[in-house]
Design a protein around this motif. Sequence first.
Motif, PDB file in Angstrom:
ATOM      1  N   HIS A 212       0.812  -1.216   0.000  1.00 28.54           N
ATOM      2  CA  HIS A 212       0.000   0.000   0.000  1.00 28.54           C
ATOM      3  C   HIS A 212       0.844   1.265   0.000  1.00 28.54           C
ATOM      4  O   HIS A 212       0.484   2.256  -0.653  1.00 28.54           O
ATOM      5  N   LEU A 213       1.965   1.247   0.693  1.00 25.37           N
ATOM      6  CA  LEU A 213       2.790   2.448   0.745  1.00 25.37           C
ATOM      7  C   LEU A 213       3.511   2.715  -0.572  1.00 25.37           C
ATOM      8  O   LEU A 213       3.987   3.830  -0.801  1.00 25.37           O
ATOM      9  N   ARG A 214       3.590   1.715  -1.437  1.00 25.13           N
ATOM     10  CA  ARG A 214       4.153   1.954  -2.780  1.00 25.13           C
ATOM     11  C   ARG A 214       3.185   2.700  -3.677  1.00 25.13           C
ATOM     12  O   ARG A 214       3.588   3.262  -4.697  1.00 25.13           O
ATOM     13  N   ASP A 215       1.913   2.704  -3.324  1.00 26.50           N
ATOM     14  CA  ASP A 215       0.898   3.373  -4.129  1.00 26.50           C
ATOM     15  C   ASP A 215       0.922   4.869  -3.834  1.00 26.50           C
ATOM     16  O   ASP A 215       0.592   5.292  -2.730  1.00 26.50           O
ATOM     17  N   GLY A 216       1.311   5.678  -4.812  1.00 27.01           N
ATOM     18  CA  GLY A 216       1.478   7.112  -4.606  1.00 27.01           C
ATOM     19  C   GLY A 216       0.225   7.831  -4.126  1.00 27.01           C
ATOM     20  O   GLY A 216       0.267   8.544  -3.115  1.00 27.01           O
ATOM     21  N   PRO A 217      -0.909   7.700  -4.818  1.00 29.61           N
ATOM     22  CA  PRO A 217      -2.133   8.372  -4.364  1.00 29.61           C
ATOM     23  C   PRO A 217      -2.560   7.937  -2.971  1.00 29.61           C
ATOM     24  O   PRO A 217      -3.019   8.757  -2.170  1.00 29.61           O
ATOM     25  N   PHE A 218      -2.400   6.657  -2.650  1.00 31.29           N
ATOM     26  CA  PHE A 218      -2.741   6.187  -1.303  1.00 31.29           C
ATOM     27  C   PHE A 218      -1.838   6.852  -0.278  1.00 31.29           C
ATOM     28  O   PHE A 218      -2.297   7.333   0.763  1.00 31.29           O
ATOM     29  N   ARG A 219      -0.542   6.881  -0.573  1.00 34.28           N
ATOM     30  CA  ARG A 219       0.418   7.458   0.362  1.00 34.28           C
ATOM     31  C   ARG A 219       0.151   8.946   0.590  1.00 34.28           C
ATOM     32  O   ARG A 219       0.174   9.429   1.731  1.00 34.28           O
ATOM     33  N   ARG A 220      -0.139   9.678  -0.494  1.00 31.61           N
ATOM     34  CA  ARG A 220      -0.410  11.108  -0.355  1.00 31.61           C
ATOM     35  C   ARG A 220      -1.706  11.348   0.415  1.00 31.61           C
ATOM     36  O   ARG A 220      -1.791  12.274   1.225  1.00 31.61           O
ATOM     37  N   SER A 221      -2.719  10.533   0.155  1.00 32.71           N
ATOM     38  CA  SER A 221      -3.976  10.679   0.890  1.00 32.71           C
ATOM     39  C   SER A 221      -3.761  10.448   2.384  1.00 32.71           C
ATOM     40  O   SER A 221      -4.317  11.170   3.220  1.00 32.71           O
ATOM     41  N   ALA A 222      -2.945   9.450   2.718  1.00 34.67           N
ATOM     42  CA  ALA A 222      -2.678   9.157   4.120  1.00 34.67           C
ATOM     43  C   ALA A 222      -1.949  10.317   4.790  1.00 34.67           C
ATOM     44  O   ALA A 222      -2.282  10.701   5.917  1.00 34.67           O
ATOM     45  N   VAL A 223      -0.953  10.891   4.103  1.00 34.12           N
ATOM     46  CA  VAL A 223      -0.210  12.015   4.678  1.00 34.12           C
ATOM     47  C   VAL A 223      -1.123  13.225   4.852  1.00 34.12           C
ATOM     48  O   VAL A 223      -1.117  13.883   5.901  1.00 34.12           O
ATOM     49  N   CYS A 224      -1.911  13.546   3.831  1.00 37.99           N
ATOM     50  CA  CYS A 224      -2.808  14.705   3.916  1.00 37.99           C
ATOM     51  C   CYS A 224      -3.857  14.519   5.004  1.00 37.99           C
ATOM     52  O   CYS A 224      -4.167  15.458   5.753  1.00 37.99           O
ATOM     53  N   ALA A 225      -4.405  13.319   5.120  1.00 34.57           N
ATOM     54  CA  ALA A 225      -5.409  13.060   6.153  1.00 34.57           C
ATOM     55  C   ALA A 225      -4.785  13.136   7.541  1.00 34.57           C
ATOM     56  O   ALA A 225      -5.406  13.640   8.489  1.00 34.57           O
ATOM     57  N   ALA A 226      -3.554  12.646   7.695  1.00 32.31           N
ATOM     58  CA  ALA A 226      -2.880  12.692   8.989  1.00 32.31           C
ATOM     59  C   ALA A 226      -2.604  14.128   9.417  1.00 32.31           C
ATOM     60  O   ALA A 226      -2.833  14.501  10.573  1.00 32.31           O
ATOM     61  N   THR A 227      -2.111  14.949   8.490  1.00 31.11           N
ATOM     62  CA  THR A 227      -1.838  16.344   8.839  1.00 31.11           C
ATOM     63  C   THR A 227      -3.130  17.103   9.122  1.00 31.11           C
ATOM     64  O   THR A 227      -3.183  17.937  10.033  1.00 31.11           O
ATOM     65  N   LEU A 228      -4.183  16.795   8.374  1.00 27.75           N
ATOM     66  CA  LEU A 228      -5.463  17.464   8.595  1.00 27.75           C
ATOM     67  C   LEU A 228      -6.017  17.124   9.974  1.00 27.75           C
ATOM     68  O   LEU A 228      -6.441  18.006  10.737  1.00 27.75           O
ATOM     69  N   ASN A 229      -6.008  15.838  10.335  1.00 25.88           N
ATOM     70  CA  ASN A 229      -6.547  15.411  11.621  1.00 25.88           C
ATOM     71  C   ASN A 229      -5.694  15.934  12.776  1.00 25.88           C
ATOM     72  O   ASN A 229      -6.222  16.431  13.779  1.00 25.88           O
ATOM     73  N   GLY A 230      -4.381  15.841  12.645  1.00 18.69           N
ATOM     74  CA  GLY A 230      -3.505  16.270  13.723  1.00 18.69           C
ATOM     75  C   GLY A 230      -3.581  17.760  14.003  1.00 18.69           C
ATOM     76  O   GLY A 230      -3.687  18.187  15.156  1.00 18.69           O
ATOM     77  N   THR A 231      -3.565  18.573  12.947  1.00 16.45           N
ATOM     78  CA  THR A 231      -3.618  20.023  13.158  1.00 16.45           C
ATOM     79  C   THR A 231      -5.003  20.459  13.628  1.00 16.45           C
ATOM     80  O   THR A 231      -5.124  21.388  14.439  1.00 16.45           O
ATOM     81  N   TYR A 232      -6.038  19.788  13.173  1.00 10.52           N
ATOM     82  CA  TYR A 232      -7.400  20.119  13.591  1.00 10.52           C
ATOM     83  C   TYR A 232      -7.574  19.913  15.092  1.00 10.52           C
ATOM     84  O   TYR A 232      -8.006  20.817  15.821  1.00 10.52           O
ATOM     85  N   LEU A 233      -7.210  18.721  15.579  1.00  7.32           N
ATOM     86  CA  LEU A 233      -7.370  18.439  17.003  1.00  7.32           C
ATOM     87  C   LEU A 233      -6.412  19.282  17.847  1.00  7.32           C
ATOM     88  O   LEU A 233      -6.765  19.732  18.943  1.00  7.32           O
ATOM     89  N   GLY A 234      -5.213  19.509  17.336  1.00  8.63           N
ATOM     90  CA  GLY A 234      -4.274  20.367  18.060  1.00  8.63           C
ATOM     91  C   GLY A 234      -4.788  21.787  18.188  1.00  8.63           C
ATOM     92  O   GLY A 234      -4.672  22.410  19.253  1.00  8.63           O
ATOM     93  N   LEU A 235      -5.381  22.301  17.121  1.00  7.34           N
ATOM     94  CA  LEU A 235      -5.914  23.663  17.156  1.00  7.34           C
ATOM     95  C   LEU A 235      -7.092  23.764  18.119  1.00  7.34           C
ATOM     96  O   LEU A 235      -7.205  24.737  18.889  1.00  7.34           O
ATOM     97  N   LEU A 236      -7.984  22.764  18.106  1.00  3.72           N
ATOM     98  CA  LEU A 236      -9.107  22.786  19.033  1.00  3.72           C
ATOM     99  C   LEU A 236      -8.624  22.743  20.481  1.00  3.72           C
ATOM    100  O   LEU A 236      -9.174  23.430  21.353  1.00  3.72           O
ATOM    101  N   MET A 237      -7.610  21.928  20.747  1.00  6.82           N
ATOM    102  CA  MET A 237      -7.069  21.858  22.103  1.00  6.82           C
ATOM    103  C   MET A 237      -6.523  23.218  22.545  1.00  6.82           C
ATOM    104  O   MET A 237      -6.761  23.658  23.677  1.00  6.82           O
ATOM    105  N   LEU A 238      -5.812  23.898  21.657  1.00  3.63           N
ATOM    106  CA  LEU A 238      -5.280  25.222  21.993  1.00  3.63           C
ATOM    107  C   LEU A 238      -6.397  26.223  22.251  1.00  3.63           C
ATOM    108  O   LEU A 238      -6.315  27.036  23.186  1.00  3.63           O
ATOM    109  N   PHE A 239      -7.436  26.169  21.433  1.00  2.06           N
ATOM    110  CA  PHE A 239      -8.537  27.109  21.615  1.00  2.06           C
ATOM    111  C   PHE A 239      -9.293  26.846  22.922  1.00  2.06           C
ATOM    112  O   PHE A 239      -9.769  27.773  23.576  1.00  2.06           O
ATOM    113  N   VAL A 240      -9.422  25.566  23.310  1.00  2.00           N
ATOM    114  CA  VAL A 240     -10.074  25.257  24.592  1.00  2.00           C
ATOM    115  C   VAL A 240      -9.312  25.907  25.731  1.00  2.00           C
ATOM    116  O   VAL A 240      -9.907  26.548  26.620  1.00  2.00           O
ATOM    117  N   HIS A 241      -8.008  25.747  25.740  1.00  2.00           N
ATOM    118  CA  HIS A 241      -7.213  26.349  26.812  1.00  2.00           C
ATOM    119  C   HIS A 241      -7.245  27.878  26.734  1.00  2.00           C
ATOM    120  O   HIS A 241      -7.256  28.556  27.767  1.00  2.00           O
TER     121      HIS A 241
END
Length: 403
Positions: A212-241
Amino acid sequence: MTTLSSRPAPRTDAGRRALLFVLAGNMLIDALEVSVVLVALPAMGRDLGLSTLGSQWVMSGFAAGFAALLLLGPRLVARWGRRTVYLAALPVFIAASVAGGLTDQGSVLITTRVVKGMCAALTAPTGLAIISTAYRPGAEQRRAVSVYSLFGAAGFTAGLLCSGALTELSWRWNPVFPAPIALLLLAAGFRLIPRDAAPVPAAPLGATLARHLRDGPFRRSAVCAATLNGTYLGLLMLFVHRLHDQWGWGSWRTALALLPACLPLALALPLAGRMVARFGTERLIRAGSCAAALGCVTALATARTGTYAAGVLPALLLVEAGFVLSFAALNLQATAGIPAEHRATAVPVYQTAVQLGAVLALPATAAALGVGRESALAFLTAVSVTGALVACTARTREADTAR
């Protein structure tokens, strides 16, 4: 990898709807788990003696447990069957929920969150796998997946509101809240979830990852989804505080203030298929990644602004626009180019990447917050911009999933 159902899907429309609501209800409690503790983090940290870095593990612990067991989950399913794994995970989830609400130790609360994440890693992919065999391919299966996804988006919104309301009473209600829902799903699942036939051996984990990691579109989707989820939850945590600690807002008011970061997705998800059909996955992923990055840039630029309308709301709307544009597109593009016989193994790998985004981003954000709020926002901005660059520099797939 998976097992074959020895019992057909419910014959009646009512039976199929009932099964779908059981499976989608599990997606709802998984989404609840992410958001139901969000507004309660300051109160949990205060009562249990946890620092900001320690209290963030109440959120990232769930993601860590989810990520840790996602890749092993299919092997357990292959060994014991979907029904058995699904129904065994729910009682453990319920017990961990109750234990989390009763404990007086931060380490125990965090441990229960990890355990609940591991249970979610077993039930979420298993639910999708049951849908793939219990519903006819085509329109019926697409509708089932749409309802399943909608329950997740609605669950996050409901969890955020419950987080605000329950924390006003006591944060101890927040970890316990999903338990009664899980108990109802367990009772219904015994009756409605199809039994399995003899299991089929799972493919070796190393070969699965490499394929699966050899598949370029799959790999890019995974990276984009990971950065989207991580920054989203991180930003919400900062705003709560920020809203709670700096501005002195109560839990309920804080929860309402964060609604622009989740409600639009729940409202827009039924239209996601039309958006993909019109614009294609590539353009939506690029637009969504850029919107999320712009949201983080806006949050950094307005870090010293003292009003909600100017210092919080614009960033929330932009980051949520990233989800509205790219959430469905990322899910579709991740597996669009993968042969049908390998898609069942691709989904857990993709979901692991999404959870790892939170596991890595939340502790790093909390650590940077110890230096200063602007340092934490700068970190999230860098991560989000990286995701946007990955999305925008990707080669366009010749046969876009919209075509």
